[in-house]
Motif scaffolding. Structure first.
Motif, PDB file in Angstrom:
ATOM      1  N   MET A 154     -16.701 -15.967 -11.916  1.00  0.00           N
ATOM      2  CA  MET A 154     -16.125 -15.671 -13.220  1.00  0.00           C
ATOM      3  C   MET A 154     -14.625 -15.909 -13.157  1.00  0.00           C
ATOM      4  O   MET A 154     -13.914 -15.243 -12.402  1.00  0.00           O
ATOM      5  CB  MET A 154     -16.396 -14.220 -13.628  1.00  0.00           C
ATOM      6  N   LEU A 155     -14.149 -16.853 -13.929  1.00  0.00           N
ATOM      7  CA  LEU A 155     -12.720 -17.159 -13.971  1.00  0.00           C
ATOM      8  C   LEU A 155     -12.108 -16.492 -15.193  1.00  0.00           C
ATOM      9  O   LEU A 155     -12.497 -16.780 -16.336  1.00  0.00           O
ATOM     10  CB  LEU A 155     -12.495 -18.667 -14.027  1.00  0.00           C
ATOM     11  N   THR A 156     -11.158 -15.592 -14.966  1.00  0.00           N
ATOM     12  CA  THR A 156     -10.445 -14.953 -16.066  1.00  0.00           C
ATOM     13  C   THR A 156      -9.351 -15.894 -16.551  1.00  0.00           C
ATOM     14  O   THR A 156      -8.475 -16.294 -15.775  1.00  0.00           O
ATOM     15  CB  THR A 156      -9.836 -13.624 -15.617  1.00  0.00           C
ATOM     16  N   VAL A 157      -9.391 -16.250 -17.835  1.00  0.00           N
ATOM     17  CA  VAL A 157      -8.535 -17.328 -18.347  1.00  0.00           C
ATOM     18  C   VAL A 157      -7.474 -16.856 -19.333  1.00  0.00           C
ATOM     19  O   VAL A 157      -6.765 -17.687 -19.918  1.00  0.00           O
ATOM     20  CB  VAL A 157      -9.399 -18.433 -19.004  1.00  0.00           C
ATOM     21  N   ASP A 158      -7.334 -15.532 -19.511  1.00  0.00           N
ATOM     22  CA  ASP A 158      -6.396 -15.047 -20.526  1.00  0.00           C
ATOM     23  C   ASP A 158      -5.120 -14.444 -19.938  1.00  0.00           C
ATOM     24  O   ASP A 158      -4.463 -13.628 -20.575  1.00  0.00           O
ATOM     25  CB  ASP A 158      -7.083 -14.031 -21.451  1.00  0.00           C
ATOM     26  N   VAL A 215      -4.868 -25.678 -17.503  1.00  0.00           N
ATOM     27  CA  VAL A 215      -5.386 -26.307 -18.721  1.00  0.00           C
ATOM     28  C   VAL A 215      -6.875 -26.601 -18.521  1.00  0.00           C
ATOM     29  O   VAL A 215      -7.407 -26.501 -17.415  1.00  0.00           O
ATOM     30  CB  VAL A 215      -4.620 -27.602 -19.068  1.00  0.00           C
ATOM     31  N   TRP A 216      -7.537 -26.954 -19.611  1.00  0.00           N
ATOM     32  CA  TRP A 216      -8.986 -27.134 -19.569  1.00  0.00           C
ATOM     33  C   TRP A 216      -9.428 -28.135 -18.508  1.00  0.00           C
ATOM     34  O   TRP A 216     -10.426 -27.912 -17.812  1.00  0.00           O
ATOM     35  CB  TRP A 216      -9.495 -27.569 -20.943  1.00  0.00           C
ATOM     36  N   SER A 217      -8.694 -29.221 -18.363  1.00  0.00           N
ATOM     37  CA  SER A 217      -9.113 -30.251 -17.405  1.00  0.00           C
ATOM     38  C   SER A 217      -9.081 -29.765 -15.959  1.00  0.00           C
ATOM     39  O   SER A 217      -9.749 -30.331 -15.092  1.00  0.00           O
ATOM     40  CB  SER A 217      -8.241 -31.498 -17.560  1.00  0.00           C
ATOM     41  N   ASP A 218      -8.317 -28.704 -15.677  1.00  0.00           N
ATOM     42  CA  ASP A 218      -8.250 -28.171 -14.315  1.00  0.00           C
ATOM     43  C   ASP A 218      -9.571 -27.554 -13.874  1.00  0.00           C
ATOM     44  O   ASP A 218      -9.821 -27.415 -12.669  1.00  0.00           O
ATOM     45  CB  ASP A 218      -7.152 -27.105 -14.213  1.00  0.00           C
ATOM     46  N   ASP A 240     -11.877 -22.104 -28.728  1.00  0.00           N
ATOM     47  CA  ASP A 240     -11.956 -22.057 -27.272  1.00  0.00           C
ATOM     48  C   ASP A 240     -13.399 -21.995 -26.785  1.00  0.00           C
ATOM     49  O   ASP A 240     -13.717 -22.519 -25.716  1.00  0.00           O
ATOM     50  CB  ASP A 240     -11.161 -20.864 -26.745  1.00  0.00           C
ATOM     51  N   ALA A 241     -14.279 -21.386 -27.549  1.00  0.00           N
ATOM     52  CA  ALA A 241     -15.691 -21.380 -27.179  1.00  0.00           C
ATOM     53  C   ALA A 241     -16.248 -22.802 -27.148  1.00  0.00           C
ATOM     54  O   ALA A 241     -16.984 -23.186 -26.227  1.00  0.00           O
ATOM     55  CB  ALA A 241     -16.486 -20.514 -28.152  1.00  0.00           C
ATOM     56  N   THR A 242     -15.882 -23.598 -28.146  1.00  0.00           N
ATOM     57  CA  THR A 242     -16.330 -24.990 -28.201  1.00  0.00           C
ATOM     58  C   THR A 242     -15.795 -25.775 -27.015  1.00  0.00           C
ATOM     59  O   THR A 242     -16.517 -26.561 -26.386  1.00  0.00           O
ATOM     60  CB  THR A 242     -15.871 -25.631 -29.522  1.00  0.00           C
ATOM     61  N   LEU A 243     -14.526 -25.561 -26.667  1.00  0.00           N
ATOM     62  CA  LEU A 243     -13.938 -26.241 -25.521  1.00  0.00           C
ATOM     63  C   LEU A 243     -14.581 -25.800 -24.213  1.00  0.00           C
ATOM     64  O   LEU A 243     -14.762 -26.605 -23.293  1.00  0.00           O
ATOM     65  CB  LEU A 243     -12.429 -25.987 -25.481  1.00  0.00           C
ATOM     66  N   HIS A 247     -16.320 -28.349 -21.579  1.00  0.00           N
ATOM     67  CA  HIS A 247     -15.809 -28.506 -20.217  1.00  0.00           C
ATOM     68  C   HIS A 247     -16.737 -27.894 -19.171  1.00  0.00           C
ATOM     69  O   HIS A 247     -16.328 -27.676 -18.024  1.00  0.00           O
ATOM     70  CB  HIS A 247     -14.408 -27.916 -20.110  1.00  0.00           C
ATOM     71  N   GLY A 248     -17.977 -27.642 -19.553  1.00  0.00           N
ATOM     72  CA  GLY A 248     -19.003 -27.336 -18.572  1.00  0.00           C
ATOM     73  C   GLY A 248     -19.140 -25.895 -18.161  1.00  0.00           C
ATOM     74  O   GLY A 248     -19.773 -25.607 -17.132  1.00  0.00           O
ATOM     75  N   ALA A 249     -18.582 -24.963 -18.916  1.00  0.00           N
ATOM     76  CA  ALA A 249     -18.802 -23.553 -18.589  1.00  0.00           C
ATOM     77  C   ALA A 249     -20.286 -23.220 -18.688  1.00  0.00           C
ATOM     78  O   ALA A 249     -20.987 -23.708 -19.577  1.00  0.00           O
ATOM     79  CB  ALA A 249     -17.994 -22.656 -19.522  1.00  0.00           C
TER      80      ALA A 249
END
Length: 366
Positions: A154-158, A215-218, A240-243, A247-249
């Protein structure tokens, strides 16, 4: 001592046993703590629509995710440095979650080793990570989690920067004693242990070690270094849900970090329907933030959450009663959920949908 009937009953005994600055670290939020309050108010606004004569003699709260079966859809969110409140720390939490058949998400800054926690667990474990400037640390922890049998990352992104938590600043909060984030080399964590009156050592550590340029690409880099599913925690918008899906979440958690990041951010429950709609069933959606009782969990599950995670309540149980306290919090809340489901006329989680809730939360008072 008050008879323990609900998760909330653990709170006062816990507060009496925990040092005041540690209690503020657990309970506090960002700035004026408006979002902490909004998370609770969002559930208070919900009204349920019970169906009658439904013949519900038995209720099934079982749920599956990433190939693991759980007795309850109520799990334990990642919270750091649990040895601040119990000598066994995360090992006790793992035992308690296992006894309740619940998911436990282990924090990156756990005060027990990934491997010791895994050895104590009898249910599913995920490992939570922050994106540090030191990518070798991320890779090492992901590899260790995979080797130890964890089910997901689980990656926390906020947290491009840490929220301004005034309680910790006023207390000069510092991780003291023999408590440490033992899964990470001491040099990376040094700032968290250096006291400076009038500032938070945790905030200074975050500023020094977290990478705000993520960023998303990372995400592709992390996905290329583990076979485990990747869950993104901290999603509050359809965009962000769509992104995340693009991006494979493998799953996302609707979360405002328990009100500890952007003060004034939308309550998690108020963001849930928007996020679920954007995902369109492509991946599971989980929720944390403000869940305090089984009826709260019922509302979130009816609005599309696959599971809900509790942050502060398991810590109350841990402080008040160790592993048995954690299990008590989870069992009490699950029992409340089963009771609410029966009264709502729904026999299983598969029977829950938006018709259970009268009015979809509006998010108007965050």
């Amino acid at each position: 001592m008050t008879q323990i009937l609900t998760a909330a009953d653990y709170r006062n005994p816990a507060q009496r046993l925990v040092e005041p600055d540690v209690w503020d670290f657990i309970e506090g939020g960002a700035e004026d703590e408006r979002t902490v309050a909004a998370n609770l108010r969002a559930f208070d606004r919900v009204r349920l629509r019970p169906r009658v004569l439904a013949g519900v003699s038995e209720v099934d709260t079982a749920v599956s995710l990433f190939g693991r079966d759980y007795a309850t859809p109520i799990g334990v969110a990642p919270t750091a440095y649990q040895r601040l409140i119990d000598a066994d720390g995360e090992v006790a939490t793992a035992k308690g979650a296992g006894a309740a058949g619940a998911l436990f998400v282990v924090a990156m800054f756990a005060s027990r080793t990934i491997e010791d926690i895994a050895a104590a667990s009898s249910s599913g474990l995920w490992l939570q990570l922050y994106w540090l400037r030191r990518r070798d640390v991320l890779q090492s922890m992901a590899e260790r989690a995979e080797a130890a049998g964890y089910d997901a990352i689980m990656l926390t992104v906020d947290v491009p920067r840490m929220g301004r938590r005034w309680r910790d600043v006023r207390n000069g909060f510092t991780i003291g004693g023999d408590v440490a984030a033992v899964n990470i080399e001491a040099g990376v964590m040094a700032a968290a242990h250096e006291r400076d009156e009038g500032s938070s050592a945790v905030a200074r550590h975050t500023a020094a070690t977290f990478d705000p340029g993520l960023v998303w690409s990372d995400l592709a880099w992390l996905r290329g270094r583990t076979r485990l599913p990747l869950v993104l925690k901290g999603i509050l918008t359809a965009e962000d849900a769509t992104l995340a899906v693009a991006h494979g979440a493998d799953a996302i958690v609707v979360s405002n970090h328990g009100g500890r990041q952007l003060d004034g951010a939308v309550a998690s429950l108020d963001a849930l329907a928007e996020v679920v709609g954007a995902v369109g069933g492509a991946i599971p959606v989980l929720l944390d933030g403000g869940v305090r009782r089984g009826a709260d969990a019922l509302a979130a599950l009816a609005l599309g959450a696959h599971m809900v995670l509790l942050g502060r309540p398991p810590l109350w149980g841990l402080a008040a009663g160790g592993a048995e306290g954690v299990a008590g919090v989870l069992r009490a809340t699950t029992d409340e959920l089963a009771h609410a489901m029966a009264l709502a006329g729904r026999a299983s989680l598969a029977d829950l949908d938006r018709t259970v809730v009268r009015n979809q939360p509006t998010g108007g008072d965050a």
